[in-house]
Design a protein around this motif. Structure first.
Motif, PDB file in Angstrom:
ATOM      1  N   LEU A  65      30.662 -31.538  16.207  1.00 39.63           N
ATOM      2  CA  LEU A  65      31.154 -30.857  17.191  1.00 39.63           C
ATOM      3  C   LEU A  65      31.726 -29.606  16.802  1.00 39.63           C
ATOM      4  O   LEU A  65      32.054 -29.047  15.807  1.00 39.63           O
ATOM      5  CB  LEU A  65      32.322 -31.746  17.577  1.00 39.63           C
ATOM      6  CG  LEU A  65      32.080 -33.175  18.071  1.00 39.63           C
ATOM      7  CD1 LEU A  65      33.259 -33.884  18.382  1.00 39.63           C
ATOM      8  CD2 LEU A  65      31.181 -33.093  19.278  1.00 39.63           C
ATOM      9  N   ASP A  66      31.696 -28.610  17.963  1.00 39.73           N
ATOM     10  CA  ASP A  66      32.062 -27.229  17.580  1.00 39.73           C
ATOM     11  C   ASP A  66      33.379 -26.715  18.093  1.00 39.73           C
ATOM     12  O   ASP A  66      33.857 -26.509  19.099  1.00 39.73           O
ATOM     13  CB  ASP A  66      31.188 -26.271  18.335  1.00 39.73           C
ATOM     14  CG  ASP A  66      31.278 -24.670  17.843  1.00 39.73           C
ATOM     15  OD1 ASP A  66      32.059 -24.656  16.691  1.00 39.73           O
ATOM     16  OD2 ASP A  66      30.677 -23.964  18.327  1.00 39.73           O
ATOM     17  N   LEU A  67      34.468 -27.417  16.957  1.00 38.69           N
ATOM     18  CA  LEU A  67      36.029 -27.254  17.651  1.00 38.69           C
ATOM     19  C   LEU A  67      36.628 -26.333  16.616  1.00 38.69           C
ATOM     20  O   LEU A  67      36.231 -26.507  15.521  1.00 38.69           O
ATOM     21  CB  LEU A  67      36.502 -28.411  17.542  1.00 38.69           C
ATOM     22  CG  LEU A  67      35.961 -29.815  18.378  1.00 38.69           C
ATOM     23  CD1 LEU A  67      36.601 -30.968  18.284  1.00 38.69           C
ATOM     24  CD2 LEU A  67      35.925 -29.371  19.941  1.00 38.69           C
ATOM     25  N   PRO A  68      37.715 -25.646  17.099  1.00 38.12           N
ATOM     26  CA  PRO A  68      38.355 -24.659  16.341  1.00 38.12           C
ATOM     27  C   PRO A  68      39.413 -24.881  15.320  1.00 38.12           C
ATOM     28  O   PRO A  68      39.599 -24.505  14.367  1.00 38.12           O
ATOM     29  CB  PRO A  68      39.028 -23.732  17.214  1.00 38.12           C
ATOM     30  CG  PRO A  68      39.276 -24.506  18.378  1.00 38.12           C
ATOM     31  CD  PRO A  68      38.071 -25.598  18.550  1.00 38.12           C
ATOM     32  N   GLY A  69      39.840 -26.404  15.537  1.00 37.89           N
ATOM     33  CA  GLY A  69      40.897 -26.752  14.675  1.00 37.89           C
ATOM     34  C   GLY A  69      42.197 -26.019  14.994  1.00 37.89           C
ATOM     35  O   GLY A  69      43.309 -26.199  13.853  1.00 37.89           O
ATOM     36  N   PHE A  70      42.522 -25.581  16.068  1.00 42.95           N
ATOM     37  CA  PHE A  70      43.756 -24.697  16.295  1.00 42.95           C
ATOM     38  C   PHE A  70      44.924 -25.783  17.143  1.00 42.95           C
ATOM     39  O   PHE A  70      45.965 -25.325  16.863  1.00 42.95           O
ATOM     40  CB  PHE A  70      43.272 -23.616  17.219  1.00 42.95           C
ATOM     41  CG  PHE A  70      42.710 -22.408  16.710  1.00 42.95           C
ATOM     42  CD1 PHE A  70      42.510 -22.671  15.258  1.00 42.95           C
ATOM     43  CD2 PHE A  70      42.036 -21.351  17.375  1.00 42.95           C
ATOM     44  CE1 PHE A  70      41.776 -21.410  14.672  1.00 42.95           C
ATOM     45  CE2 PHE A  70      41.476 -20.495  16.985  1.00 42.95           C
ATOM     46  CZ  PHE A  70      41.043 -20.393  15.492  1.00 42.95           C
ATOM     47  N   ASP A  71      44.333 -26.606  17.878  1.00 40.87           N
ATOM     48  CA  ASP A  71      45.209 -27.508  18.681  1.00 40.87           C
ATOM     49  C   ASP A  71      44.982 -28.795  18.407  1.00 40.87           C
ATOM     50  O   ASP A  71      43.831 -29.169  19.195  1.00 40.87           O
ATOM     51  CB  ASP A  71      45.252 -27.016  20.111  1.00 40.87           C
ATOM     52  CG  ASP A  71      46.310 -27.413  21.158  1.00 40.87           C
ATOM     53  OD1 ASP A  71      46.158 -28.816  20.983  1.00 40.87           O
ATOM     54  OD2 ASP A  71      46.886 -26.909  22.056  1.00 40.87           O
ATOM     55  N   MET A  72      45.657 -29.701  17.971  1.00 37.02           N
ATOM     56  CA  MET A  72      45.398 -31.078  17.593  1.00 37.02           C
ATOM     57  C   MET A  72      45.171 -31.715  18.843  1.00 37.02           C
ATOM     58  O   MET A  72      44.117 -32.587  18.953  1.00 37.02           O
ATOM     59  CB  MET A  72      46.692 -31.614  16.715  1.00 37.02           C
ATOM     60  CG  MET A  72      46.691 -31.093  15.204  1.00 37.02           C
ATOM     61  SD  MET A  72      45.043 -31.038  14.238  1.00 37.02           S
ATOM     62  CE  MET A  72      44.579 -29.363  14.929  1.00 37.02           C
ATOM     63  N   ASP A  73      45.861 -31.578  19.908  1.00 36.98           N
ATOM     64  CA  ASP A  73      45.756 -32.435  20.888  1.00 36.98           C
ATOM     65  C   ASP A  73      44.557 -32.121  21.821  1.00 36.98           C
ATOM     66  O   ASP A  73      43.851 -32.866  22.297  1.00 36.98           O
ATOM     67  CB  ASP A  73      47.067 -32.315  22.099  1.00 36.98           C
ATOM     68  CG  ASP A  73      47.173 -33.252  23.198  1.00 36.98           C
ATOM     69  OD1 ASP A  73      47.259 -34.467  22.945  1.00 36.98           O
ATOM     70  OD2 ASP A  73      46.917 -32.829  24.355  1.00 36.98           O
ATOM     71  N   ALA A  74      44.134 -30.701  21.896  1.00 42.10           N
ATOM     72  CA  ALA A  74      42.913 -30.440  22.739  1.00 42.10           C
ATOM     73  C   ALA A  74      41.798 -30.796  21.969  1.00 42.10           C
ATOM     74  O   ALA A  74      40.852 -31.240  22.507  1.00 42.10           O
ATOM     75  CB  ALA A  74      43.149 -28.683  22.781  1.00 42.10           C
ATOM     76  N   ASP A  75      41.776 -30.795  20.684  1.00 44.78           N
ATOM     77  CA  ASP A  75      40.700 -31.143  19.787  1.00 44.78           C
ATOM     78  C   ASP A  75      40.370 -32.563  20.094  1.00 44.78           C
ATOM     79  O   ASP A  75      39.262 -33.049  20.157  1.00 44.78           O
ATOM     80  CB  ASP A  75      40.936 -30.838  18.351  1.00 44.78           C
ATOM     81  CG  ASP A  75      40.404 -29.180  18.141  1.00 44.78           C
ATOM     82  OD1 ASP A  75      40.250 -28.365  19.238  1.00 44.78           O
ATOM     83  OD2 ASP A  75      40.276 -28.809  17.013  1.00 44.78           O
ATOM     84  N   ALA A  76      41.630 -33.183  20.025  1.00 45.85           N
ATOM     85  CA  ALA A  76      41.342 -34.845  20.053  1.00 45.85           C
ATOM     86  C   ALA A  76      40.964 -35.329  21.275  1.00 45.85           C
ATOM     87  O   ALA A  76      39.974 -36.224  21.608  1.00 45.85           O
ATOM     88  CB  ALA A  76      42.931 -35.502  20.011  1.00 45.85           C
ATOM     89  N   ARG A  77      41.177 -34.435  22.294  1.00 48.17           N
ATOM     90  CA  ARG A  77      40.595 -34.944  23.845  1.00 48.17           C
ATOM     91  C   ARG A  77      39.094 -34.335  23.874  1.00 48.17           C
ATOM     92  O   ARG A  77      38.233 -35.128  24.480  1.00 48.17           O
ATOM     93  CB  ARG A  77      41.431 -34.048  24.625  1.00 48.17           C
ATOM     94  CG  ARG A  77      42.864 -34.557  25.017  1.00 48.17           C
ATOM     95  CD  ARG A  77      43.896 -33.842  26.146  1.00 48.17           C
ATOM     96  NE  ARG A  77      45.048 -34.677  26.027  1.00 48.17           N
ATOM     97  CZ  ARG A  77      45.579 -35.686  26.307  1.00 48.17           C
ATOM     98  NH1 ARG A  77      44.692 -36.454  26.954  1.00 48.17           N
ATOM     99  NH2 ARG A  77      46.798 -36.062  26.360  1.00 48.17           N
ATOM    100  N   ALA A  78      38.886 -33.261  23.271  1.00 42.47           N
ATOM    101  CA  ALA A  78      37.357 -32.809  23.174  1.00 42.47           C
ATOM    102  C   ALA A  78      36.566 -34.004  22.344  1.00 42.47           C
ATOM    103  O   ALA A  78      35.315 -34.300  22.814  1.00 42.47           O
ATOM    104  CB  ALA A  78      37.197 -31.714  22.488  1.00 42.47           C
ATOM    105  N   VAL A  79      37.077 -34.479  21.217  1.00 52.67           N
ATOM    106  CA  VAL A  79      36.587 -35.526  20.671  1.00 52.67           C
ATOM    107  C   VAL A  79      36.279 -36.787  21.518  1.00 52.67           C
ATOM    108  O   VAL A  79      35.007 -37.366  21.647  1.00 52.67           O
ATOM    109  CB  VAL A  79      37.285 -35.916  19.292  1.00 52.67           C
ATOM    110  CG1 VAL A  79      36.674 -37.429  18.769  1.00 52.67           C
ATOM    111  CG2 VAL A  79      37.192 -34.885  18.293  1.00 52.67           C
ATOM    112  N   GLY A  80      37.401 -37.140  22.219  1.00 50.89           N
ATOM    113  CA  GLY A  80      37.490 -38.472  23.108  1.00 50.89           C
ATOM    114  C   GLY A  80      36.291 -38.123  24.140  1.00 50.89           C
ATOM    115  O   GLY A  80      35.666 -38.972  24.581  1.00 50.89           O
ATOM    116  N   ALA A  81      36.148 -36.891  24.938  1.00 49.57           N
ATOM    117  CA  ALA A  81      35.074 -36.595  25.908  1.00 49.57           C
ATOM    118  C   ALA A  81      33.763 -36.615  25.399  1.00 49.57           C
ATOM    119  O   ALA A  81      32.964 -37.379  25.828  1.00 49.57           O
ATOM    120  CB  ALA A  81      35.534 -35.265  26.276  1.00 49.57           C
ATOM    121  N   ALA A  82      33.515 -36.466  24.119  1.00 50.31           N
ATOM    122  CA  ALA A  82      32.458 -36.565  23.293  1.00 50.31           C
ATOM    123  C   ALA A  82      31.862 -38.055  23.185  1.00 50.31           C
ATOM    124  O   ALA A  82      30.562 -38.715  23.505  1.00 50.31           O
ATOM    125  CB  ALA A  82      32.215 -35.736  21.952  1.00 50.31           C
TER     126      ALA A  82
END
Length: 245
Positions: A65-82
């Protein structure tokens, strides 16, 4: 070392992960095995492509996944969407999350607080400061990972390893955070020091020994010790600076 050099180093090592993995590491053929690799801060997907390629050659359906690691909640939700997208297309598949560094924090937030433990079979974190990183304190991004923040306190309250997900922790011998969790966790034997100078953390995505332990974990093998510490068994400070460093 730049991201480009990290990728070049991994590619130069070839697809050793697939070649070196024992036959028992091959995923079962009766169910599809989907693996999402979650990157560390600033790294994006590029340094993890050799690992992804090796896992795909073993028969997994792996994606970084191409995530920035800047915002834990936003990244967590992106993982969940995947994960949701993958399960919608392959409802009988097993899903594993392989996360590096701060990616292990956002991913565990997804598992614990956003319903992910009901959907994910295996969680493998390498180089993750599970109880917080002092390096995050006062930073413009990822500051919630500073030990003692409301985010980290909530993340580590109660059972750290909820649900039926299998939890694995991997770290380098010179890693400065031990990555332990309370609850059921396989703590893999620390990987040998790759180089001097404390750069093991940055090199973990291209460390062949780390790759082998990831492969073992995905196959359900604990190359270390399975522990089941009680809730609140240790403090953030106790998880830092193993080996007295």
């Amino acid at each position: 070392m730049t991201v480009g050099r990290l990728v070049a180093a991994a590619c130069g090592a070839g697809l050793a992960l697939a070649a070196a993995a024992p036959a028992s590491a091959a995923p079962p053929e009766v169910r599809e095995r989907i693996v999402f690799v979650v990157p560390g801060q600033y790294l994006g997907a590029a340094p993890y492509q050799p690992l992804v390629a090796g896992l795909n050659l073993q028969g997994y359906q792996a994606t970084a996944l191409d995530l920035p690691g800047f915002d834990m909640d936003a990244d967590a939700r992106a993982v969940g969407a995947a994960v949701d997208t993958a399960l919608a297309a392959h409802p009988d598949a097993e899903v594993a999350l392989v996360a590096h560094s701060i990616g292990g924090t956002s991913t565990r937030h997804y598992l614990k607080n956003l319903g992910g433990s009901d959907k994910v079979d295996t969680y493998v974190a390498f180089g993750t400061a599970q109880y917080g990183s002092p390096g995050a304190c006062g930073q413009p991004v990822g500051a919630e990972v500073c030990p003692g923040t409301d985010f980290m306190t909530a993340l580590n309250s109660g059972d750290d390893t909820p649900g039926d997900t299998a939890y694995y922790g991997i770290r380098s011998a010179r890693e400065w955070a031990d990555g332990r969790l309370d609850g059921g966790q396989c703590r893999m034997t620390p990987t040998p020091t790759a180089v001097d100078g404390g750069t093991d953390h940055a090199l973990e995505p291209v460390n062949l020994h780390v790759w082998g332990q990831v492969s073992a974990a995905l196959a359900g093998r604990c190359e270390g010790e399975f522990v089941d510490d009680r809730d609140a068994a240790f403090t953030a400070a106790q998880t830092l600076f193993p080996n007295g460093r």
